[in-house]
Design a protein around this motif. Sequence first.
Motif, mmCIF file in Angstrom:
data_model
loop_
_atom_site.group_PDB
_atom_site.id
_atom_site.type_symbol
_atom_site.label_atom_id
_atom_site.label_comp_id
_atom_site.label_asym_id
_atom_site.label_seq_id
_atom_site.Cartn_x
_atom_site.Cartn_y
_atom_site.Cartn_z
ATOM 1 N N LYS A 1 59.671 38.453 98.706
ATOM 2 C CA LYS A 1 59.794 39.814 98.186
ATOM 3 C C LYS A 1 59.594 40.838 99.281
ATOM 4 O O LYS A 1 60.242 41.877 99.297
ATOM 5 N N PHE B 1 60.349 40.185 102.309
ATOM 6 C CA PHE B 1 61.603 40.037 103.042
ATOM 7 C C PHE B 1 62.667 40.958 102.451
ATOM 8 O O PHE B 1 63.363 41.676 103.161
ATOM 9 N N GLU B 2 62.753 40.965 101.114
ATOM 10 C CA GLU B 2 63.756 41.806 100.465
ATOM 11 C C GLU B 2 63.496 43.278 100.760
ATOM 12 O O GLU B 2 64.412 44.051 101.019
ATOM 13 N N ARG B 3 62.203 43.648 100.728
ATOM 14 C CA ARG B 3 61.850 45.041 101.008
ATOM 15 C C ARG B 3 62.296 45.426 102.423
ATOM 16 O O ARG B 3 62.912 46.468 102.628
ATOM 17 N N VAL C 1 64.559 44.019 104.325
ATOM 18 C CA VAL C 1 66.016 44.024 104.431
ATOM 19 C C VAL C 1 66.604 45.265 103.760
ATOM 20 O O VAL C 1 67.464 45.944 104.312
ATOM 21 N N SER C 2 66.081 45.599 102.569
ATOM 22 C CA SER C 2 66.681 46.724 101.846
ATOM 23 C C SER C 2 66.383 48.055 102.521
ATOM 24 O O SER C 2 67.029 49.055 102.244
ATOM 25 N N PHE D 1 67.577 44.649 109.479
ATOM 26 C CA PHE D 1 68.351 43.462 109.147
ATOM 27 C C PHE D 1 68.807 42.728 110.399
ATOM 28 O O PHE D 1 68.896 43.309 111.480
ATOM 29 N N TYR E 1 63.298 51.234 97.761
ATOM 30 C CA TYR E 1 64.398 50.702 98.573
ATOM 31 C C TYR E 1 65.140 49.605 97.834
ATOM 32 O O TYR E 1 66.303 49.350 98.074
ATOM 33 N N SER E 2 64.407 48.898 96.957
ATOM 34 C CA SER E 2 65.058 47.858 96.176
ATOM 35 C C SER E 2 64.314 47.764 94.851
ATOM 36 O O SER E 2 63.201 48.243 94.733
ATOM 37 N N ILE E 3 64.969 47.152 93.880
ATOM 38 C CA ILE E 3 64.300 47.015 92.592
ATOM 39 C C ILE E 3 63.721 45.612 92.518
ATOM 40 O O ILE E 3 64.442 44.643 92.300
ATOM 41 N N SER E 4 62.442 45.512 92.782
ATOM 42 C CA SER E 4 61.802 44.219 92.614
ATOM 43 C C SER E 4 60.483 44.511 91.922
ATOM 44 O O SER E 4 60.297 45.579 91.380
ATOM 45 N N ASP E 5 59.578 43.554 91.914
ATOM 46 C CA ASP E 5 58.354 43.834 91.176
ATOM 47 C C ASP E 5 57.150 43.785 92.097
ATOM 48 O O ASP E 5 56.074 43.385 91.716
ATOM 49 N N ARG E 6 57.358 44.204 93.351
ATOM 50 C CA ARG E 6 56.281 44.081 94.315
ATOM 51 C C ARG E 6 55.302 45.249 94.253
ATOM 52 O O ARG E 6 54.105 45.063 94.159
ATOM 53 N N SER E 7 55.829 46.461 94.298
ATOM 54 C CA SER E 7 54.920 47.610 94.317
ATOM 55 C C SER E 7 54.902 48.281 92.955
ATOM 56 O O SER E 7 55.761 48.048 92.111
ATOM 57 N N GLU F 1 58.074 50.167 92.284
ATOM 58 C CA GLU F 1 59.211 49.324 91.899
ATOM 59 C C GLU F 1 59.077 48.846 90.463
ATOM 60 O O GLU F 1 60.052 48.798 89.714
ATOM 61 N N GLU G 1 74.378 52.000 103.614
ATOM 62 C CA GLU G 1 74.205 50.618 103.158
ATOM 63 C C GLU G 1 72.899 50.421 102.378
ATOM 64 O O GLU G 1 72.829 49.639 101.444
ATOM 65 N N ARG G 2 71.878 51.202 102.760
ATOM 66 C CA ARG G 2 70.601 51.033 102.070
ATOM 67 C C ARG G 2 70.693 51.493 100.622
ATOM 68 O O ARG G 2 70.147 50.867 99.717
ATOM 69 N N TYR H 1 72.496 49.029 98.417
ATOM 70 C CA TYR H 1 71.730 47.842 98.022
ATOM 71 C C TYR H 1 71.161 48.020 96.614
ATOM 72 O O TYR H 1 71.326 47.167 95.751
ATOM 73 N N GLN I 1 72.182 46.277 92.814
ATOM 74 C CA GLN I 1 71.221 45.697 91.876
ATOM 75 C C GLN I 1 71.389 46.290 90.485
ATOM 76 O O GLN I 1 71.300 45.582 89.485
ATOM 77 N N ALA J 1 69.188 38.097 98.554
ATOM 78 C CA ALA J 1 68.981 39.399 99.199
ATOM 79 C C ALA J 1 69.922 39.585 100.378
ATOM 80 O O ALA J 1 70.509 40.649 100.565
ATOM 81 N N ARG K 1 73.489 40.227 99.174
ATOM 82 C CA ARG K 1 73.600 41.565 98.620
ATOM 83 C C ARG K 1 73.620 42.614 99.726
ATOM 84 O O ARG K 1 74.433 43.528 99.725
ATOM 85 N N TYR K 2 72.734 42.438 100.695
ATOM 86 C CA TYR K 2 72.709 43.404 101.786
ATOM 87 C C TYR K 2 73.989 43.292 102.612
ATOM 88 O O TYR K 2 74.522 44.287 103.089
#
Lengths: 198, 628
Positions: free
Chosen positions: A147, A149-151, A153-154, A158, B61-67, B70, B95-96, B99, B103, B238, B241-242
């Motif tokens: 996760k 890593f995804e952060r 990269v996004s 990269f 920056y991305s949709i995940s469940d880390r922070s 997010e 590009e960012r 991403y 999603q 990831a 997608r990137y």
Amino acid sequence: MIKKEDEQKVAEEDILRTLGEKNGDASLKSLMEEVQSSGSAFSRAIENIEKKNLIRLENNRASLTDKGIKKADDILRKHLVVENYFKESRGAAEAHSIAHIFEHRLSEEAIKNMESLYNLREKGEPLLKLKPYEEGLIVNIALPDSKLFERVVSMGIFIGEKVTVAGKIPGGVIIKIKNKKFVVDKNIAEYIRVIKNG
Amino acid sequence: MDKIKIVLVGQPNVGKSSLLNALVGPKVVISNYPGTTVEVTKVQKTFDGIEMSFLDTPGIYSISDRSEEEKVTEKILFEEEIDGVIVVSDATALERSLYVLLQIMEADIPAVIALNFVEDARSKGIKIDCKRLEKALGISVIPINPITKKGIDDLLNSLLRIKDKKVKFRVEYDDHIEEAISQISSKLKETRLPKRFISVRILEGDEDFYKYLGDEKILDSIKKNLSEKHPKIDRDIAVTRYGIASLLAEEATQIVHTVRGEDIQEKVDRLLLHRSWGPVITMLILVITFGVLLYLGNLLQSILMDLTSNFLSFLHITGNSMPDIVLARSLTGLAAGISIALPYVFLFYLLLGLLEDMGILSRFIVNAERFFGKFGMPGKAFIPLALGLGCTVPATKATRVLSSKREQFYVASFLSFVPCSSRTAIIMGVVGFYGGIRLAFYVFLTLLMAALIWAFAIKKLYHVSREPLLLELPPYRKPLAGNILAKGWFRMKDFIYVVIPLLMVGGAVYGILDAYNITHMVVQPLSVITSWLGLPDVTIIPLTFGFLQKDLTGAMLVSVLGSNISSVLTPVQIYTFGVASAIGIPCINAFAMLIREFGFRRAVSLTTVSIGYGILFAGLLLRIIFIF
């Protein structure tokens, strides 16, 4: 698409690489044909690398010094990495030949290519090794936490991006990628592997 | 009337709030979003006979469940009924933004791109071909400028039709991942969300989506089958997608020319991020800021206090009857509240917003990291700690800038040692006045020492897994007054609605207790504490009631010991009194804020531990002083 200010640097590196491929010795005429740069850039490049003690000039032939051999090896290695990466993975320069990887399903071959990209990680060194204002190319991001890593990269950090170190702090490093600046923890930076430029 | 609900998504500093202001106009109704610790604003507007509501999500920056940010965004996007999304994008790093867009599109949510910073990009020689991007993605791409309002009407018009849009573009993964997706899809329960999307989230390891899976064992066997080709499938997703995002961005981006040399941004950064100049400038700006705030605060306080007492005597309120006492005390509380709220809360938050919007704050955080990092404290902690010099209550709320609750709690515990303006007033007004300025200085020094010992002890006892530092330093920009005002108001609202009423009630309660002489009942049982501190028994009254309202401590000390304190207390006792009243969670308002942020249990334990530590520390110090 080469920027004008890079032209001489490119010519210099091409000369050294070509000499390396030709066992360290070649005539200036053949070099000039292979390197394909303008006459003035070529002669400036030759002059410059001689000054840096990387080549010796004798009877219209150039040969690599010991220092030059080392430099040529470095450039060759870097060239291979860049070529591999851009050709086989992201396809920035040769986008069209690569587009099919992403536009359609990845083929077996493409997976193999991706795997070979992962193998390059051993050749890079940690981002932390770069000194302030040194530039490198990211060859691998080996963060164990997917996760995170995804952060990373996004955010635009990269593989295949050029990275410049803009400063250091005790807990990490300030980097610049494509006009964007980031502060990266050393616990992340140690997994970002780069090949030094220049 | 028709209604549509739109969510704004984008990276930090991409201009979401500015766009929101441009979309809805100056009459912004900002409301807190229930159940979250992260700020989400919701505003409404009627356009072309349709009621539009906009939700502004935190920068991601991305949709995940880390922070926390997010998680909130994920919840709004995927659990609520929404009609569409505006992906606010940065033309200088397309590009960012793509991403996140990809999603969102995977969930079949219609989206439009609002392309910001187009002029910025042009000056950097970057041109975006919107038509080409529109064609590739099958969605509207609208260049906007929130300042000149360019493109805002186009954006609103495109939103009118957003409900009927079908998502056409989709990310294709490699054969093996696709196979895993269809295997998982076939096992999923029926839901509103597309199965393909849920499968991808599950493969990415988003545990919120495991509930759609009938049997979690299926996942294990699928992952096992994949492990040969994709030992890290989440990572490959990831990367793909990137890869697509950057390919799309590259096709739509044209580099017209490249900019040579260092621009002004780079020059400012060389200075502000400099190894020694950076911290020096940061300190200088902070010291000046707090000097000005302290000065304004004190000025305002004396003016308001005069006004209050004049007002009371004008009303012939003498303070003898119970209603008089209640009125007088609550008015004093109100005056104290306003004199903290205006300079320390409102002005400070305006300044903070200004520094934030100009891009300077992130550089300050980097400089703070150089210093705080040595104590294992995140650089971002400097925002709440600096704020704590004014008032602990908004400072406690400001710990939200930290990435995890655990980190927040850790930093909040240090606010026990940061003297807020009221504690500074006790140290200067009691210790400095009766014991001399040098003694007051020793108290400040002791606070620092106590904080360092606390830092050392807490490192051993309370494991804080530091979130690794990963922060973008946004470019310096011209700030927008409207944005800063809206943000300032949003941040100080709590103070006005929660703290000021509490100050008024606290004052009234104190007045009643004092009038009935109940306060003396606490003296006897708590004499253990005063004897440990080597202080006369009655000093427990100012110490205890200081917790209700810190500003009363000095006056109460005088009321229990008489005005000639320096003849009743020795210098060591004055010093001990100062230390004991300065360490700890300062007042009932700060305690209330701790409950709001961390819950009752943690608030009680932190308050007990920190006050206990303060008393223990002051007593131990006393004994050490006596040894010498």
